[in-house]
Design a protein around this motif. Structure first.
Motif, PDB file in Angstrom:
ATOM      1  N   GLU A 221      39.682  53.740  35.854  1.00  0.00           N
ATOM      2  CA  GLU A 221      39.873  52.854  36.994  1.00  0.00           C
ATOM      3  C   GLU A 221      38.532  52.384  37.538  1.00  0.00           C
ATOM      4  N   TYR A 222      37.575  53.300  37.651  1.00  0.00           N
ATOM      5  CA  TYR A 222      36.247  52.940  38.147  1.00  0.00           C
ATOM      6  C   TYR A 222      35.600  51.895  37.242  1.00  0.00           C
ATOM      7  N   ALA A 223      35.638  52.142  35.932  1.00  0.00           N
ATOM      8  CA  ALA A 223      34.979  51.238  34.981  1.00  0.00           C
ATOM      9  C   ALA A 223      35.615  49.850  35.018  1.00  0.00           C
ATOM     10  N   THR A 224      36.935  49.808  35.116  1.00  0.00           N
ATOM     11  CA  THR A 224      37.619  48.510  35.159  1.00  0.00           C
ATOM     12  C   THR A 224      37.213  47.722  36.385  1.00  0.00           C
ATOM     13  N   LEU A 225      37.167  48.379  37.540  1.00  0.00           N
ATOM     14  CA  LEU A 225      36.818  47.693  38.773  1.00  0.00           C
ATOM     15  C   LEU A 225      35.396  47.145  38.704  1.00  0.00           C
ATOM     16  N   ILE A 226      34.476  47.904  38.100  1.00  0.00           N
ATOM     17  CA  ILE A 226      33.076  47.470  38.023  1.00  0.00           C
ATOM     18  C   ILE A 226      32.917  46.292  37.069  1.00  0.00           C
ATOM     19  N   PHE A 227      33.457  46.415  35.874  1.00  0.00           N
ATOM     20  CA  PHE A 227      33.220  45.393  34.848  1.00  0.00           C
ATOM     21  C   PHE A 227      34.077  44.140  35.047  1.00  0.00           C
ATOM     22  N   ALA A 228      35.067  44.197  35.919  1.00  0.00           N
ATOM     23  CA  ALA A 228      35.869  42.998  36.185  1.00  0.00           C
ATOM     24  C   ALA A 228      35.211  42.087  37.212  1.00  0.00           C
ATOM     25  N   LEU A 229      34.181  42.586  37.914  1.00  0.00           N
ATOM     26  CA  LEU A 229      33.548  41.764  38.948  1.00  0.00           C
ATOM     27  C   LEU A 229      33.008  40.439  38.399  1.00  0.00           C
ATOM     28  N   PRO A 230      32.271  40.429  37.261  1.00  0.00           N
ATOM     29  CA  PRO A 230      31.815  39.128  36.739  1.00  0.00           C
ATOM     30  C   PRO A 230      32.957  38.193  36.337  1.00  0.00           C
ATOM     31  N   VAL A 231      34.121  38.761  36.003  1.00  0.00           N
ATOM     32  CA  VAL A 231      35.236  37.922  35.595  1.00  0.00           C
ATOM     33  C   VAL A 231      35.733  37.071  36.767  1.00  0.00           C
ATOM     34  N   THR A 232      35.514  37.539  38.004  1.00  0.00           N
ATOM     35  CA  THR A 232      35.914  36.739  39.156  1.00  0.00           C
ATOM     36  C   THR A 232      35.158  35.411  39.171  1.00  0.00           C
ATOM     37  N   ILE A 233      33.886  35.441  38.762  1.00  0.00           N
ATOM     38  CA  ILE A 233      33.107  34.202  38.705  1.00  0.00           C
ATOM     39  C   ILE A 233      33.731  33.250  37.674  1.00  0.00           C
ATOM     40  N   ILE A 234      34.168  33.811  36.534  1.00  0.00           N
ATOM     41  CA  ILE A 234      34.827  32.991  35.513  1.00  0.00           C
ATOM     42  C   ILE A 234      36.077  32.337  36.091  1.00  0.00           C
ATOM     43  N   ALA A 235      36.829  33.073  36.907  1.00  0.00           N
ATOM     44  CA  ALA A 235      38.050  32.514  37.491  1.00  0.00           C
ATOM     45  C   ALA A 235      37.746  31.294  38.358  1.00  0.00           C
ATOM     46  N   TYR A 236      36.688  31.372  39.148  1.00  0.00           N
ATOM     47  CA  TYR A 236      36.319  30.219  39.988  1.00  0.00           C
ATOM     48  C   TYR A 236      35.886  29.041  39.124  1.00  0.00           C
ATOM     49  N   LEU A 237      35.108  29.298  38.082  1.00  0.00           N
ATOM     50  CA  LEU A 237      34.668  28.220  37.200  1.00  0.00           C
ATOM     51  C   LEU A 237      35.855  27.560  36.510  1.00  0.00           C
ATOM     52  N   VAL A 238      36.832  28.368  36.099  1.00  0.00           N
ATOM     53  CA  VAL A 238      38.031  27.815  35.457  1.00  0.00           C
ATOM     54  C   VAL A 238      38.771  26.898  36.420  1.00  0.00           C
ATOM     55  N   MET A 239      38.913  27.318  37.669  1.00  0.00           N
ATOM     56  CA  MET A 239      39.625  26.475  38.641  1.00  0.00           C
ATOM     57  C   MET A 239      38.885  25.168  38.890  1.00  0.00           C
ATOM     58  N   LEU A 240      37.562  25.213  38.994  1.00  0.00           N
ATOM     59  CA  LEU A 240      36.786  23.987  39.198  1.00  0.00           C
ATOM     60  C   LEU A 240      36.909  23.050  38.002  1.00  0.00           C
ATOM     61  N   SER A 241      36.787  23.601  36.800  1.00  0.00           N
ATOM     62  CA  SER A 241      36.835  22.786  35.596  1.00  0.00           C
ATOM     63  C   SER A 241      38.221  22.185  35.386  1.00  0.00           C
ATOM     64  N   PHE A 242      39.236  22.993  35.592  1.00  0.00           N
ATOM     65  CA  PHE A 242      40.608  22.530  35.368  1.00  0.00           C
ATOM     66  C   PHE A 242      40.980  21.447  36.376  1.00  0.00           C
TER      67      PHE A 242
END
Length: 748
Positions: free
Chosen positions: A535-556
């Motif tokens: 659980e700890y590792a998932t929470l840490i390594f998913a943080l950069p993926v949030t940036i990807i989510a914002y970029l996807v919304m802007l691009s789409f």
């Protein structure tokens, strides 16, 4: 893929024309209000696309440059592997240090960055609903004339199978019981705590995760099937970054996506082996320790290798569908043999409370609750990170099965049908566990909190025919586990490759490689502290993926604005021209409904009627000083050349009138006998996003000329409308313009 489903691509204007019947004279000079067209074209390749025509460069810009259309992306593969291996070695060599360090990082993130996870998920939910309910919701994941491949039932079943893992069984008992004994806002073991216990777990498995899946699934499917780009995150960001997605920027995007996916899948596998080891202990007496868990991880690797070498990838679909029926049977068994009245009443109340409290719960950060950040880090933030990490993985699968669906249909189905299934499963297991605790079985409640895997099987042992139910549950868990491991390795292989065909997958050896590496990571996290460390590792390594989510919304949103402008332009053209039946006599229209010509007749009509009409129109334009040419493009599928009349318009969008042969089914009613044929060819007029929807076959040459003239007149009217209202849209421009000085109406 049939020729009717192929997205229409316009030839690159920078490339030499082949097969053109006329050479185009030099285009007229650009208006004074723009800089030179040549200067803009010189800089075009170095910036993101601004028009739908420029978007058409995407497939070539993102092509892997391999004859097979598949190439391993070595920078992404090596760097991602190095990150995962370094973490695994650290966790195996220094498990205590790894566990304590990650615990400290998670505590800091929960206290200082938890709001960012909550805000991101809230924005994603609003965004996907906005897209689905807007006019853009009518856009298809494919050309306008494409249709779904699967029936509605099969498709919804596959949606559910894709987004549900064995972790749901794990937390369906542990979550409600823990929320009852240790609530964050209510008094422990109170009546209000009991009311909220199951609803919190429903919330964690409800709309938020599926909204993330829907965002990435609809974005990847849209760019893959509507624009012919690879099925990848970097392709989704092409409108935002342009050619930079091919270089270091694109590699960084793929690395973040891939590492997050690996940790998400490894966490699910780790939870799975912990749960399954207990199930096997109950069934056959296998010791439920780390050794059994490692052996189960090895089984997943062996199954992945077997799938790759025996060509049974289609079995993933069959296993997924079978698992739905097994899960349904298990839920029904508990409903019938358990406290039926209480469970049914609780399901209705919990779903109602889930719906009515969803907005407030979605933005809840526990800012005013003592110990709120710690609770958020262990529950809500972990699940949000889990869905973010699984988003690319599940999104890619959802895109693969949703070609031809509209965006609205895709989003509404993704956030309703699977979510409802999740809610029912959580409500049945969670309320069955709560019923035991409320009846005074405190020992069971403490076990479910301290050892979730033991608590889950302890609950199943309380029902009649416990051995059958435990066997069914273990089989269901095993199928969930193997499906996630196998399909996860396939997706990782795709993310570390460059693939031009959206229907193709990465090399099989690479899939095996990722199965082994994910297994190593899973074992490392089990050794470093088990589920909590995961659980700890998932929470840490998913943080950069949030940036990807914002970029996807802007691009789409950017490319949807482009397409909306194009649709509005075509709508204006249709208002002016009255397309389709214009100029046809009633006898021609009746004949076209009842007859379906052979391919030879269609080819002859194209050569003898449509081609001369286009040539005549182009020649007339050239007589008036306007450059024009007719282009031919061979079609290996139909054997009938596509014809395109192209008229350059300087800085504005070129006029293009393209006619291509596409296949259509012969109607069973209202047509003449087809002599055994199931389909026929239509000569349809196309725009960049698909067919305009009408057939030219059967028109006279003069009627075809009238249709071309209507289209040309409407195109000019649309461009003039844009200029008159100073609202030049992306669709009205061939290149972005730079205004040198205001232009008044008289000068215009």
């Amino acid at each position: 893929m049939s020729e009717r489903d192929q997205p229409l691509r316009t030839p690159d204007p920078r490339q030499p024309r082949t097969g053109s019947t006329q050479a185009a004279p030099a285009a007229p000079s650009a208006p004074a209000r723009t800089v030179s067209l040549e200067a803009r074209r010189a800089s075009r390749d170095s910036r993101p696309p601004e028009t739908s025509e420029e978007m058409e460069r995407g497939p070539s810009d993102l092509a892997p440059g391999s004859p097979s259309g598949i190439r391993v992306n070595l920078p992404v593969l090596l760097i991602s592997s190095a990150i995962i291996l370094a973490f695994s070695i650290w966790a195996i060599a220094m498990p205590d240090s790894a566990a304590s360090t990650m615990k400290g990082i998670v505590a800091w993130l929960a206290a200082n960055v938890g709001w960012f996870y909550v805000l991101t998920v809230s924005i994603v939910i609003v965004f996907v609903l906005w897209v689905a309910l807007s006019k853009s919701g009518q856009v298809r994941l494919g050309p306008d004339h494409s249709r779904p491949q699967y029936s509605l039932f099969t498709w919804v079943a596959m949606l559910f199978a894709a987004g549900v893992g064995i972790d749901m069984l794990f937390f369906s008992v542990n979550g409600p019981v823990t929320a009852y004994y240790m609530p964050v806002m209510e008094d422990p073991q109170s009546r209000e705590a009991a009311r909220e216990a199951v609803v919190w777990t429903m919330f964690h498995y409800g709309l938020s995760g599926w909204a993330m899946y829907a965002l990435l699934g609809m974005a990847m499917g849209y760019f893959a099937y509507r624009w012919g780009m690879p099925l990848s995150i970097r392709a989704v960001l092409y409108p935002l970054l342009g050619k930079r997605v091919r270089g270091a920027t694109g590699h960084a995007i793929d690395i973040v996506t891939l590492v997050g996916t690996v940790f998400g899948v490894a966490t699910s596998m780790g939870i799975g082996v912990v749960l399954l080891s207990i199930g096997l202990h109950h069934l056959v007496g296998v010791p439920a320790g780390l050794g059994t868990q490692i052996a189960l991880v090895a089984v997943a690797v062996v199954m992945t290798i077997a799938a790759c070498t025996s060509g049974v990838d289609k079995g993933i679909r069959l296993i997924s569908e079978a698992n739905i029926w097994i899960a349904a049977a298990m839920v029904l068994y508990i409903l019938v043999t358990g406290k039926t009245g209480f469970l049914l009443s609780a399901i209705v109340e919990d779903i109602g409370r889930f719906v009515t409290t969803l907005p407030g719960r979605t933005t809840q950060t526990m800012a005013y609750e003592p110990g709120g950040s710690e609770w958020m880090g262990g529950w809500t933030l972990f699940f949000w990170a889990f869905w973010l990490a699984w988003g690319p993985f599940v999104g890619l699968f959802l895109a693969r099965i949703s070609r031809g669906r509209t965006i609205r249909e895709f989003v509404i189905a993704a956030i309703t049908a699977p979510v409802l299934c999740d809610l029912v499963i959580v409500a049945v297991f969670g309320n069955s566990a709560l019923a035991e605790v409320l009846a005074g079985n405190d020992a069971f409640g403490q076990l479910a909190m301290a050892s979730p895997e033991e608590g889950w099987y302890a609950l199943l042992e309380m029902f009649p025919g416990a051995a059958f139910l435990i066997g069914l549950a273990t089989l269901s868990g095993m199928l969930f586990y193997l499906t996630s491991a196998n399909s996860g390795a396939m997706v990782m292989s795709n993310f570390s490759s460059r693939i031009s065909d959206p229907g193709a997958d990465g090399p099989k050896w690479l899939r095996i490689y990722w199965a082994v590496l994910t297994a190593v990571l899973t074992i490392a996290m089990l050794m470093a502290g088990g589920v909590t460390t995961m659980e700890y590792a998932t929470l840490i390594f998913a943080l950069p993926v949030t940036i990807i989510a914002y970029l996807v919304m802007l691009s789409f949103s950017k490319v949807l604005r482009m397409e909306r402008a194009e649709r509005e332009g075509w709508a204006r053209m249709r208002e002016v021209s009255g397309r389709g039946a214009a100029g046809r006599t009633w006898r021609q229209r009746l004949t076209s409904m009842r007859t379906h010509p052979s391919a030879e007749a269609v080819a002859r009509f194209s050569a003898e009627t449509i081609a001369p009409a286009l040539e005549e129109f182009a020649a007339e334009l050239r007589e008036h000083g306007q450059a024009a040419e007719v282009r031919r493009e061979s079609d290996a599928v139909t054997g009938i050349d596509s014809l395109e009349l192209a008229v350059p318009m300087g800085a504005n969008r070129d006029f293009r009138y393209r006619v291509s042969a596409v296949s259509a089914p012969i109607p069973a009613i209202g047509s003449k006998a087809s002599r055994g044929r199931d389909d026929y060819l239509r000569l349809e007029v196309f725009s960049q996003t698909g067919s305009a929807g009408y057939d030219l076959y059967g028109m006279t040459q003069q009627q075809v000329l009238g249709d071309v003239l209507d289209s040309y007149e409407a195109h000019l009217a649309f461009l003039n409308y844009s200029l008159e209202h100073d609202s030049i849209s992306a669709v009205s421009l061939a290149e972005p313009v730079e205004v040198e000085a205001p232009v008044d109406a008289e000068q215009r």
